[in-house]
Write a protein that holds these residues in place. Structure first.
Motif, PDB file in Angstrom:
ATOM      1  N   ILE A 245       0.836  -1.209   0.000  1.00 22.97           N
ATOM      2  CA  ILE A 245       0.000   0.000   0.000  1.00 22.97           C
ATOM      3  C   ILE A 245       0.867   1.254   0.000  1.00 22.97           C
ATOM      4  O   ILE A 245       0.586   2.219  -0.728  1.00 22.97           O
ATOM      5  CB  ILE A 245      -0.970  -0.007   1.200  1.00 22.97           C
ATOM      6  CG1 ILE A 245      -2.022  -1.113   1.032  1.00 22.97           C
ATOM      7  CG2 ILE A 245      -1.659   1.355   1.339  1.00 22.97           C
ATOM      8  CD1 ILE A 245      -2.978  -1.245   2.206  1.00 22.97           C
ATOM      9  N   LEU A 246       1.920   1.259   0.787  1.00 24.90           N
ATOM     10  CA  LEU A 246       2.798   2.428   0.824  1.00 24.90           C
ATOM     11  C   LEU A 246       3.496   2.641  -0.520  1.00 24.90           C
ATOM     12  O   LEU A 246       3.657   3.774  -0.977  1.00 24.90           O
ATOM     13  CB  LEU A 246       3.827   2.264   1.944  1.00 24.90           C
ATOM     14  CG  LEU A 246       3.273   2.362   3.369  1.00 24.90           C
ATOM     15  CD1 LEU A 246       4.347   2.022   4.398  1.00 24.90           C
ATOM     16  CD2 LEU A 246       2.694   3.755   3.631  1.00 24.90           C
ATOM     17  N   HIS A 249       0.903   3.951  -2.873  1.00 27.31           N
ATOM     18  CA  HIS A 249       0.556   5.331  -2.531  1.00 27.31           C
ATOM     19  C   HIS A 249       1.472   6.320  -3.236  1.00 27.31           C
ATOM     20  O   HIS A 249       1.048   7.402  -3.662  1.00 27.31           O
ATOM     21  CB  HIS A 249       0.636   5.505  -1.013  1.00 27.31           C
ATOM     22  CG  HIS A 249       0.351   6.897  -0.542  1.00 27.31           C
ATOM     23  ND1 HIS A 249       1.329   7.878  -0.457  1.00 27.31           N
ATOM     24  CD2 HIS A 249      -0.806   7.477  -0.153  1.00 27.31           C
ATOM     25  CE1 HIS A 249       0.788   8.993  -0.020  1.00 27.31           C
ATOM     26  NE2 HIS A 249      -0.513   8.787   0.183  1.00 27.31           N
ATOM     27  N   ASP A 253      -2.966   7.602  -7.740  1.00 25.36           N
ATOM     28  CA  ASP A 253      -3.850   8.584  -7.111  1.00 25.36           C
ATOM     29  C   ASP A 253      -4.875   7.921  -6.196  1.00 25.36           C
ATOM     30  O   ASP A 253      -5.436   8.556  -5.317  1.00 25.36           O
ATOM     31  CB  ASP A 253      -4.588   9.380  -8.197  1.00 25.36           C
ATOM     32  CG  ASP A 253      -3.626  10.081  -9.134  1.00 25.36           C
ATOM     33  OD1 ASP A 253      -2.835  10.903  -8.658  1.00 25.36           O
ATOM     34  OD2 ASP A 253      -3.652   9.783 -10.355  1.00 25.36           O
ATOM     35  N   VAL A 255      -5.588   3.872  -4.303  1.00 22.06           N
ATOM     36  CA  VAL A 255      -5.107   2.509  -4.074  1.00 22.06           C
ATOM     37  C   VAL A 255      -6.312   1.623  -3.793  1.00 22.06           C
ATOM     38  O   VAL A 255      -7.160   1.957  -2.953  1.00 22.06           O
ATOM     39  CB  VAL A 255      -4.118   2.445  -2.893  1.00 22.06           C
ATOM     40  CG1 VAL A 255      -3.645   1.009  -2.682  1.00 22.06           C
ATOM     41  CG2 VAL A 255      -2.935   3.378  -3.138  1.00 22.06           C
ATOM     42  N   ILE A 273      -4.683  -0.180   7.027  1.00 23.99           N
ATOM     43  CA  ILE A 273      -5.108   1.200   6.746  1.00 23.99           C
ATOM     44  C   ILE A 273      -5.155   2.011   8.041  1.00 23.99           C
ATOM     45  O   ILE A 273      -4.737   3.179   8.080  1.00 23.99           O
ATOM     46  CB  ILE A 273      -6.472   1.220   6.025  1.00 23.99           C
ATOM     47  CG1 ILE A 273      -6.352   0.543   4.649  1.00 23.99           C
ATOM     48  CG2 ILE A 273      -6.981   2.647   5.851  1.00 23.99           C
ATOM     49  CD1 ILE A 273      -7.671   0.379   3.925  1.00 23.99           C
ATOM     50  N   GLY A 277      -2.961   5.144   8.139  1.00 29.12           N
ATOM     51  CA  GLY A 277      -3.879   6.195   7.712  1.00 29.12           C
ATOM     52  C   GLY A 277      -5.133   6.199   8.556  1.00 29.12           C
ATOM     53  O   GLY A 277      -5.072   6.116   9.791  1.00 29.12           O
ATOM     54  N   VAL A 297      -5.048   7.399   3.158  1.00 28.17           N
ATOM     55  CA  VAL A 297      -3.648   7.258   3.552  1.00 28.17           C
ATOM     56  C   VAL A 297      -2.870   8.388   2.882  1.00 28.17           C
ATOM     57  O   VAL A 297      -2.817   8.471   1.661  1.00 28.17           O
ATOM     58  CB  VAL A 297      -3.061   5.898   3.127  1.00 28.17           C
ATOM     59  CG1 VAL A 297      -1.555   5.863   3.406  1.00 28.17           C
ATOM     60  CG2 VAL A 297      -3.758   4.757   3.852  1.00 28.17           C
ATOM     61  N   GLY A 298      -2.312   9.284   3.679  1.00 29.96           N
ATOM     62  CA  GLY A 298      -1.516  10.376   3.136  1.00 29.96           C
ATOM     63  C   GLY A 298      -2.248  11.216   2.111  1.00 29.96           C
ATOM     64  O   GLY A 298      -1.666  11.631   1.108  1.00 29.96           O
ATOM     65  N   LYS A 300      -4.688  10.355   0.126  1.00 24.12           N
ATOM     66  CA  LYS A 300      -5.170   9.645  -1.063  1.00 24.12           C
ATOM     67  C   LYS A 300      -6.169   8.570  -0.650  1.00 24.12           C
ATOM     68  O   LYS A 300      -5.996   7.917   0.391  1.00 24.12           O
ATOM     69  CB  LYS A 300      -4.007   9.011  -1.826  1.00 24.12           C
ATOM     70  CG  LYS A 300      -3.065  10.020  -2.461  1.00 24.12           C
ATOM     71  CD  LYS A 300      -1.951   9.337  -3.240  1.00 24.12           C
ATOM     72  CE  LYS A 300      -1.007  10.364  -3.861  1.00 24.12           C
ATOM     73  NZ  LYS A 300       0.101   9.709  -4.620  1.00 24.12           N
ATOM     74  N   VAL A 302      -7.972   5.113  -0.261  1.00 23.63           N
ATOM     75  CA  VAL A 302      -7.597   3.699  -0.275  1.00 23.63           C
ATOM     76  C   VAL A 302      -8.866   2.895  -0.042  1.00 23.63           C
ATOM     77  O   VAL A 302      -9.561   3.091   0.965  1.00 23.63           O
ATOM     78  CB  VAL A 302      -6.544   3.365   0.794  1.00 23.63           C
ATOM     79  CG1 VAL A 302      -6.214   1.877   0.767  1.00 23.63           C
ATOM     80  CG2 VAL A 302      -5.283   4.188   0.581  1.00 23.63           C
TER      81      VAL A 302
END
Length: 652
Positions: A245-246, A249, A253, A255, A273, A277, A297-298, A300, A302
């Protein structure tokens, strides 16, 4: 890792609103920035600014015809009795279509409307074409494409947020553009997860599941105008999923993690998650698709999408599609809808909004919706479905004959060109469906397998064009006709034979349980798989059990039902049952042994009001005249086509 349970069971509309409102608050839904691309490569892209014509088209006065350019004032007075001659090179000039109109000329006469007049030089006696002769005057700018006739410089060609079509590409090029500013394509990263899933094409072992969801989701992403990046398969491991996922990311744009969204011991997506996030929502009150995860997450989005294919398809459509469209500055295109009659009663769990998959056909002046398989893991239910009926969460179901709204997966025109077949299953119907599409591409054959009796009842209710049937009347020994007379006494029916076929007991290769006939079904160590109530094969089973004096309660598995011959064959092959009654073709298809029981007649019942329609006659032309179809049926094994296409009964 502590096991997670569903955080919420949020109603669908509330979940969508909560999801989009949160993304809006985080300013994540703003349309993407732009990029310049070649106009020739812009099909399907979304304009990021208005496209204004740089030049006119045409940018000079041009001829619209092959002919002669003239000054219209010099044609005044021309008539059949008083033709006018115009000297070539001085008063007229030849032009082809698209040629610039020479200065001082302002009209074109088509070549077929002039006579060439040849004069003779007195010195050298050489024939030359010097004049055209006309017999009627012309109007100003006749057959002339004036500057800007199509596009005028500074004119708006395309607005912002417009999806570019083939004709738009032509208009932009004609207006002087070679580049166009479009929205950047959203990049959607899809991560398939699961220790049990494998790539297509590998040698399979028991427990393996072929990974295909990511390809389905990626296809949807492409249809919606975005780009897909599919990651490698990730095992059910917290740290590996977190790492994936990271990595995703930083690449995309959005995930999308497929599978691992439920509450099982190996479902880690929620925990991951939460660790890196925020989980906005986990669990939506829909069927199928309840265990969906929506998170950030960050900055964006997910999404944790369920692993079952139907659940994945529905939840991805519901929660990913609006975001992808917003990023492109587009509004979601609403699906085409129609009202149909539900063919049979459907029960639905209270408290969950259900997406019921249905097949649709137009029978007479009514659209008929027939439910297909409702399992979340049955991908073919989406392949076969023509649309969704949404059952509200506070409803316990819908009664037969109820009008329902259907969100279409196919066009209304395709549905109107579909022959609806409800009744008994036979493998030849699958062949017939393929040959119909092959010979008549605009037509389709839609089959719903509810048994012979169910098919005749569907004809009685006006829910089908044709019905497959193989009902044996024990008293007369006759197939189908007594049942038609009994169930459809007031209907004019044509009964057309499709095949004679062999029915028998299916067993594994080598017959490990040594099943010899129906007497063995009473053994405690033999498990049987039955056909559904109302099926002709079920009636044949009951007939033989009765003849052998066997009580159905003494048959292990009598209550377990399948809806097709191939379903019975699959149950025997996979060990769900030791034997079941089905046709020889299904045994051959799956490499099973076959113990013959009976030869039976399989017919197609057709109401007279449909018999002479173009669709049905095209279908029957294949049955009666297509040698390739007949040979293919014979090659399946266990079929006699002696009477194929013959009318066995007709009530006018």
């Amino acid at each position: 890792m502590k096991r997670k349970i569903y955080l919420e069971t949020t109603p669908l509309n509330e979940a969508i609103e909560k999801w989009l409102r949160r993304l809006e608050t985080e300013k994540i839904l703003n349309p993407f920035s732009s990029e310049n691309i070649q106009v020739r490569d812009s099909l399907g892209r979304i304009t990021a600014e208005p496209v204004i014509a740089k030049l006119s088209s045409p940018f000079y006065h041009s001829s619209a015809m092959d002919g002669y350019a003239v000054r219209y004032t010099e044609t005044f007075g021309a008539s059949e009795t008083s033709p006018i001659k115009l000297k070539i090179g001085e008063q007229t000039v030849y032009v082809d279509t698209g040629d610039p109109i020479p200065d001082s000329f302002n009209a074109v006469i088509m070549i077929e409307d002039v006579n060439l007049v040849r004069t003779q030089s007195t010195e050298h006696r050489i024939q030359t074409d010097e004049y055209i002769e006309i017999i009627e005057p012309v109007t100003p700018w006749q057959h002339v494409r004036a500057i800007g006739e199509d596009i005028v410089a500074t004119e708006l060609i395309l607005p912002e947020n417009h999806k570019i079509r083939p004709v738009d590409i032509g208009a932009m090029l004609a207006g002087g553009h070679v580049e166009v500013k479009v929205r950047k394509r959203p990049k959607i990263v899809i991560i398939p997860t699961g220790t049990e899933i494998v790539e297509p094409g590998v040698v399979l072992k028991k427990g393996d599941i072929i990974e295909y969801n990511s390809r389905v989701l990626g296809g949807l992403v492409s249809e919606w105008g975005a780009e897909t990046l599919r990651f490698r398969i990730v095992r059910d491991n917290f740290d590996e999923i977190k790492k994936a996922i990271l990595e995703a990311h930083g690449t995309g744009d959005m995930v999308v993690v497929n599978a691992g969204a439920s509450a099982g011991s190996e479902d880690f997506t929620t925990g991951v998650i939460e660790d890196i996030g925020e989980v906005i929502l986990h669990g939506v009150n829909i069927k199928p698709g309840k265990p969906v995860i929506l998170g950030l997450v960050g900055g964006k989005p997910v999404l944790g999408i369920p692993g079952y294919p139907v659940s994945a398809y529905i939840t991805f459509n519901v929660f990913a599609r609006p975001v992808i469209y917003k990023w492109q500055g587009r509004d979601i295109e609403e699906p085409e809808k129609l009202t149909a009659i539900l063919s049979r009663q459907v029960a639905s769990p209270l408290g969950q909004e259900e997406f019921l998959r249905v097949k649709i056909g137009k029978v007479g002046d009514k659209f008929i919706a027939t439910p297909v398989s409702r399992g979340a893991g049955v991908l073919m239910s989406l392949v076969r479905a023509d649309g969704f009926v949404r059952i509200p969460e506070m409803s316990e179901g819908i009664g037969a004959g109820t009008e329902v709204g259907v969100e279409l997966l196919r066009t209304k025109n395709e549905i109107e060109n579909t022959i609806v077949c409800i009744g008994s299953h036979d493998n030849t119907l699958d062949l017939l469906s393929n040959f119909l599409k092959k010979r008549y591409p605009k037509l389709s054959l839609s089959s719903a397998h509810v048994g012979s009796m169910g098919g005749l009842i569907a004809l009685k209710r006006g829910e089908a064009h044709i019905a497959g049937t193989h009902l044996l009347d024990e008293e007369t020994g006759e197939y189908n006709i007594p049942f038609i007379k009994s169930l459809l006494p007031d209907r004019k029916i044509v009964l057309v034979n499709l095949v004679y076929r062999e029915q028998g007991l299916l067993v594994l290769k080598g017959n490990p349980k040594n099943v010899k006939g129906f007497k063995d079904l009473a053994r405690e160590d033999v498990f049987f798989i039955n056909r559904q109530s109302g099926a002709g094969t079920r009636l044949l089973t009951d007939k033989h059990l009765k003849e052998h004096g066997i009580n159905t309660k003494d048959v292990q598995g009598y209550e377990r039902e399948e809806y097709t011959h191939m379903g019975v064959a699959s149950a025997v092959l996979t060990g769900l049952a030791d034997t079941g009654l089905a046709i020889l073709a299904s045994a051959r298809a799956l490499g099973l042994d076959f113990i013959p029981v009976a030869k039976e007649r399989y017919d197609i019942a057709i109401p007279m009001e449909f018999y002479n329609t173009g669709m049905i006659q095209n279908l029957l032309s294949i049955v009666r005249e297509d040698n390739e179809f007949r040979e293919t049926v014979v090659n399946l094994g266990g079929y006699d086509i002696t009477d194929m296409g013959k009318v066995m009964y007709m009530k006018r």
